[in-house]
Structure formats: structure tokens, C-alpha cells
Design a protein around this motif. Structure first.
Motif, short mmCIF file in Angstrom:
data_model
loop_
_atom_site.label_atom_id
_atom_site.label_comp_id
_atom_site.label_asym_id
_atom_site.label_seq_id
_atom_site.Cartn_x
_atom_site.Cartn_y
_atom_site.Cartn_z
N ARG A 10 25.44 69.82 -79.58
CA ARG A 10 26.71 69.10 -79.45
C ARG A 10 27.77 69.99 -78.84
NH1 ARG A 10 25.46 67.14 -84.86
NH2 ARG A 10 27.00 68.58 -85.72
N LEU A 11 27.78 71.29 -79.23
CA LEU A 11 28.77 72.23 -78.70
C LEU A 11 28.62 72.37 -77.19
CD1 LEU A 11 31.01 74.27 -79.19
CD2 LEU A 11 29.26 76.00 -79.58
N ALA A 14 29.78 69.18 -75.52
CA ALA A 14 31.24 69.06 -75.48
C ALA A 14 31.82 70.01 -74.46
CB ALA A 14 31.82 69.35 -76.86
N LEU A 18 33.92 68.85 -71.21
CA LEU A 18 35.30 69.30 -71.00
C LEU A 18 35.45 69.96 -69.64
CD1 LEU A 18 37.84 69.14 -72.72
CD2 LEU A 18 37.45 71.49 -73.38
N LEU A 21 35.23 67.32 -66.91
CA LEU A 21 36.43 66.47 -66.84
C LEU A 21 37.59 67.22 -66.21
CD1 LEU A 21 36.16 64.69 -70.26
CD2 LEU A 21 36.39 63.57 -68.05
N THR A 22 37.86 68.46 -66.69
CA THR A 22 38.99 69.18 -66.11
C THR A 22 38.71 69.50 -64.65
OG1 THR A 22 38.07 71.13 -67.18
CG2 THR A 22 40.00 70.19 -68.18
N ALA A 24 36.96 67.65 -62.62
CA ALA A 24 37.18 66.40 -61.88
C ALA A 24 38.67 66.16 -61.68
CB ALA A 24 36.55 65.23 -62.62
N GLY A 25 39.45 66.42 -62.73
CA GLY A 25 40.90 66.24 -62.63
C GLY A 25 41.50 67.15 -61.59
N LEU A 26 41.11 68.42 -61.64
CA LEU A 26 41.64 69.39 -60.68
C LEU A 26 41.20 69.03 -59.26
CD1 LEU A 26 41.20 72.76 -62.57
CD2 LEU A 26 43.32 71.76 -61.78
N ALA A 29 43.15 66.01 -58.09
CA ALA A 29 44.54 66.35 -57.79
C ALA A 29 44.63 67.13 -56.49
CB ALA A 29 45.13 67.17 -58.94
N TYR A 30 43.64 68.05 -56.28
CA TYR A 30 43.66 68.86 -55.07
C TYR A 30 43.41 67.99 -53.85
CZ TYR A 30 42.90 72.85 -52.03
OH TYR A 30 43.01 73.78 -51.02
N ARG A 33 46.39 66.04 -52.36
CA ARG A 33 47.64 66.75 -52.12
C ARG A 33 48.44 66.20 -50.96
NH1 ARG A 33 43.64 69.34 -50.45
NH2 ARG A 33 43.65 70.67 -48.63
N ALA A 36 49.60 62.44 -52.60
CA ALA A 36 50.47 62.43 -53.77
C ALA A 36 51.75 63.22 -53.56
CB ALA A 36 49.71 62.99 -54.98
N SER A 37 51.90 63.80 -52.38
CA SER A 37 53.11 64.56 -52.12
C SER A 37 54.31 63.64 -52.11
CB SER A 37 53.01 65.30 -50.79
OG SER A 37 52.26 66.47 -50.98
N LEU B 78 33.56 66.28 -83.20
CA LEU B 78 32.29 65.88 -82.59
C LEU B 78 31.22 66.95 -82.79
CD1 LEU B 78 33.53 64.29 -79.26
CD2 LEU B 78 32.66 63.11 -81.26
N VAL B 79 31.61 68.22 -82.67
CA VAL B 79 30.60 69.29 -82.70
C VAL B 79 30.30 69.72 -84.13
CG1 VAL B 79 30.09 71.65 -81.99
CG2 VAL B 79 31.23 70.10 -80.40
N ILE B 160 39.49 64.12 -75.73
CA ILE B 160 38.87 65.07 -74.81
C ILE B 160 39.01 64.58 -73.37
CG2 ILE B 160 36.67 66.09 -74.13
CD1 ILE B 160 35.92 66.05 -77.14
N VAL B 164 42.11 65.73 -69.26
CA VAL B 164 42.04 65.80 -67.81
C VAL B 164 43.45 65.83 -67.20
CG1 VAL B 164 42.01 63.32 -67.34
CG2 VAL B 164 40.72 64.83 -65.90
N PRO B 167 45.59 69.86 -66.67
CA PRO B 167 45.64 70.65 -65.43
C PRO B 167 46.38 69.93 -64.31
CG PRO B 167 43.40 69.91 -65.89
CD PRO B 167 44.21 69.62 -67.10
N ILE B 168 46.37 68.59 -64.33
CA ILE B 168 47.10 67.86 -63.29
C ILE B 168 48.60 68.10 -63.44
CG2 ILE B 168 47.63 65.56 -62.39
CD1 ILE B 168 44.79 64.73 -63.11
N TRP B 175 50.39 71.96 -55.88
CA TRP B 175 49.58 71.37 -54.82
C TRP B 175 50.28 70.25 -54.09
CZ3 TRP B 175 44.36 71.17 -57.95
CH2 TRP B 175 43.83 72.47 -57.99
N TRP B 176 51.19 69.56 -54.78
CA TRP B 176 51.89 68.44 -54.15
C TRP B 176 53.32 68.88 -53.88
CZ3 TRP B 176 50.34 64.84 -58.77
CH2 TRP B 176 48.95 64.71 -58.80
N ASN B 177 53.86 68.44 -52.74
CA ASN B 177 55.30 68.64 -52.53
C ASN B 177 56.00 67.82 -53.60
OD1 ASN B 177 54.76 70.06 -50.21
ND2 ASN B 177 54.93 68.27 -48.90
#
Lengths: 155, 248
Positions: A10-11, A14, A18, A21-22, A24-26, A29-30, A33, A36-37, B78-79, B160, B164, B167-168, B175-177
Motif C-alpha cells: 500500500r505504501l 500510495a 502521489l 499525480l504531482t 501530471a499536475g506539473l 501546468a508546464y 504555459r 494559461a498566461s 490508506l497505508v 491525495i 495535484v 505544485p500548480i 511558468w505562466w505570465n
């Protein structure tokens, strides 16, 4: 192969979730650019001029010594520049925000006229990341030192 | 951590930690706010409005820090199936939302005189608003699951997945103006003069203590609630046979 204890499974799950997900988010967002400016930099606007009927935002630094008051008393003209040296002349009629000064960040909302002049119908001032008391700024000036971090618009 | 798997041990710790964090937080945050409002010189460009920083910046940090706490609680649930994780998550969410809303409101009040606008759909502003909505979603979800009395696994996964956004928020000004300026304090760099930095850091520590105090209070309340529910259920079970006999 030895089986991992369920807790460790599970660890790992998880941690991987995590990270994914982060990541994918980064990544998202990149990738966004340019979409979204919030504004165009002068260099971006000159390289790919928007249609003159489209409402866009232009952001950058107000060039030193470029603010000129027109004869009607309400219209001002100034130049927005960026670290690439690109320059866009701006015309604006109205009240300017308190932070609108030369060598400081600005965001102009309006249209790029066919002649290359940006006609703004709204001005927003952009603050940089420096926080300095007034007295200290004068002290820096007297010493002629550039102790301030000069923050340009980020690209 | 697992020492606190026993709620009784946690409660013994929380009994003195709650007033300790509350009093420290009130003294530090209150002192820093008075310091910032009365003793700090006006900024070269922002003037007197620079004083909003001492509320706005700690609120932003704690709004984001709160979600980090929700994520950690979600992973612990969860863990390790930590028995306090679900209660910790539910307890953190409300102060997290409050600090996020304080950040948005003070930012708006600050934006009007300095930028010339109350609100813009700028990357930083929008991602911070999304964080407030995520908190609302988490609160609604965890309340619903708590009421149903089932496991809190779905809210934990939501926490969890919601991470996300963190970091945005952090990268939105790089990264964005954006209209919002980039971070003043990053690793190895600080662009805030000492006259502002000192009260800012004290205010941040004070607000963090208040966050901790609010979380501990809510955890104790939620544990007490669970205990009361269990007792009522037991009493109802004990009373049921007698009731049946009376009706017969």
C-alpha cells in the motif's frame, strides 16, 4: 521472490500515485504555459501580433522616461518593454493605479491597433517580489548601489 | 506515530498541547499583527498597504500547508490504517479552508489599491480559488462518509488527488505570465527587507500554532462525539430487550 507485506504494498502504491499525480499536475501546468498566461510579453506580441479586433493583455516593464502626458490631460503614452529588448508603445486614457511608475511592471488590457500602437482600456500595475521600506530605498539611491533585486516579468 | 494509535494516549497529549499551542499562537500572531500594523515602515511602492502581507502570506502558506496535512492524513489512513487519520483529516479541513479564504479575501483587498483590481483570472489567484473549492469538496465528502459510518477511504483518496493543485499553485507565477508577483522567499533567496521579514515570520509561526490548536480542538471534539455515539448505541442495545418485554 518474497512477497511484500500488504502494508508495504500500500505504501508503494500510495507513493507511486502521489508521484504520478504531482508529475501530471506539473506537466499539465508546464504544457499550458502559453495558454494559461495572463498576458503577452512585448516580444511575444511582436512575434505573433493578435488581430486588432481581439481583446488581449500586454505585460512588461514601463520603460524609464517613456511616460508622456498628452495635451488633453487624460491620455498618457508610454512604452512597455521586456528583457529581450522588445518595445510596444501604449496609449491609455483614464486613471492609473498607484503602482504605475517607470521601471515597474504593468499589465495593459486592450487591443493592438494596425499601426503597432497598443490602445489600452484598462491598466493594472504589477508589483515585483521586492519589499523595501521607503527610507532604505533612498539610502540605496544615495549610495548609488543597486542593492535591490531588479525583478523583471517572468517568462 | 503509532504510539498515538491509542486515542487515549493522544488525548493525554492533546490535553496540554491544545492550550499551549493556542496561547503561543495568540501571543505570537497577535504580537506580530500589532508589530506589523504600527511599527513597520511603509513600502517604497506599496506604501501602507504592505501591512496586509502579515496576514495574507501566513494565510496562504497555511492554506497550502493544510492540504499537505490532509494528504499526509490520507496516506496514513490508506497505508497504515492509522485510527486517528480519518479524524485528523476531518479536523484539518476546516482551519485549512478558513486560512485559504482569509488569503483570498486579504489578497483581493490588497489587489484593489496596488494592482488596480479586486479580482483577475490570473493563474495564482485562480489556482488558490480552486484550493478553496477543493477544501469545500473534501469537507462535504468526509462529512457524508462520517455520517454514513463507513470507512473514510474515498475522502482520503480525494485528499491525495487534490494535492495535484499544490505544485500548480507554486509554479503558477513562474511558468505562466501572471499578475501576481513571483515568490519573494525561495530556497537561497529572500527579497523581503528585514523590517518586514521579522514580523512576517513571527506571524507565520503564530498562525501555524493557531492552526494546530484549532486542529487539536476539533480532533478532541470528534473523538468525544464518536465516544458518545458508541455509548448511546450500547445503551440502546442494552435497553432493547427490556423494551421488547414491556411491549409483549
Amino acid at each position: 521472490m518474497t512477497r511484500l507485506a500488504p502494508k508495504h504494498q500500500r505504501l508503494i502504491l500510495a507513493a507511486v500515485a502521489l508521484l504520478a499525480l504531482t508529475g501530471a499536475g506539473l506537466g499539465g501546468a508546464y504544457a499550458l504555459r502559453s495558454q494559461a498566461s495572463y498576458f503577452y510579453l512585448p516580444a511575444q506580441m511582436l512575434a505573433d501580433p493578435p488581430a486588432s479586433d481581439r481583446s488581449v493583455r500586454l505585460g512588461g516593464m514601463v520603460e524609464a522616461g517613456s511616460i508622456q502626458k498628452q495635451a488633453d490631460g487624460v491620455t498618457i503614452a508610454f512604452t512597455v518593454t521586456d528583457q529581450h529588448g522588445a518595445r510596444v508603445p501604449v496609449r491609455y486614457a483614464g486613471i492609473v493605479p498607484d503602482l504605475f511608475v517607470e521601471n515597474s511592471g504593468v499589465v495593459a488590457e486592450g487591443r493592438l491597433l494596425p499601426g503597432g500602437v497598443f490602445e489600452a482600456d484598462n491598466l493594472l500595475a504589477k508589483h515585483d517580489e521586492n519589499y523595501v521600506p521607503r527610507e532604505l530605498q533612498d539610502m540605496h539611491k544615495e549610495q548609488g548601489g543597486a542593492a535591490l533585486v531588479t525583478g523583471g516579468p517572468q517568462t | 506515530m503509532h504510539g498515538f494509535a491509542n486515542p487515549r494516549r493522544f488525548l493525554r497529549l492533546a490535553r496540554w498541547l491544545t492550550p499551549a499551542t493556542l496561547i503561543t499562537g495568540l501571543v505570537l500572531a497577535g504580537g506580530a499583527f500589532v508589530w506589523g500594523l504600527t511599527q513597520v515602515p511603509p513600502d517604497r511602492l506599496l506604501g501602507e498597504t504592505v501591512r496586509i502581507m502579515f496576514v495574507h502570506v501566513p494565510a496562504a502558506w497555511l492554506g497550502m500547508g493544510g492540504w499537505l496535512g490532509l494528504t499526509s492524513a490520507g496516506i496514513a489512513l490508506l497505508v497504515w490504517r492509522h485510527p486517528l487519520a480519518a479524524i485528523a483529516g476531518r479536523a484539518i479541513a476546516l482551519p485549512g479552508l478558513v486560512f485559504t479564504v482569509i488569503c483570498l479575501v486579504t489578497g483581493s483587498i490588497w489587489g484593489r489599491p496596488s494592482w488596480g483590481t479586486w479580482w483577475e483570472w490570473d493563474g495564482r489567484l485562480t489556482s488558490m480559488l480552486v484550493l478553496a473549492f477543493l477544501y469545500l469538496g473534501y469537507i462535504a465528502l468526509s462529512d457524508a462518509y462520517a455520517k454514513a459510518g463507513t470507512t473514510m477511504r474515498v475522502p482520503a483518496i480525494f485528499a491525495i488527488v487534490g494535492a495535484v493543485n499544490l505544485p500548480i499553485i507554486n509554479r503558477s507565477v513562474v511558468w505562466w505570465n501572471s499578475l501576481h508577483q513571483p515568490a519573494s522567499i525561495t530556497v537561497g533567496k529572500n527579497a523581503i527587507d528585514g523590517a518586514y521579514l521579522a514580523p512576517l515570520l513571527v506571524a507565520a509561526v503564530g498562525c501555524a500554532c493557531l492552526f494546530a490548536a484549532a486542529t487539536l480542538m476539533r480532533m478532541r471534539a470528534l473523538l468525544a462525539e464518536a465516544q458518545m455515539d458508541a455509548r448511546l448505541r450500547r445503551q440502546a442495545l442494552e435497553a432493547a430487550p427490556t423494551l421488547l418485554r414491556e411491549h409483549a
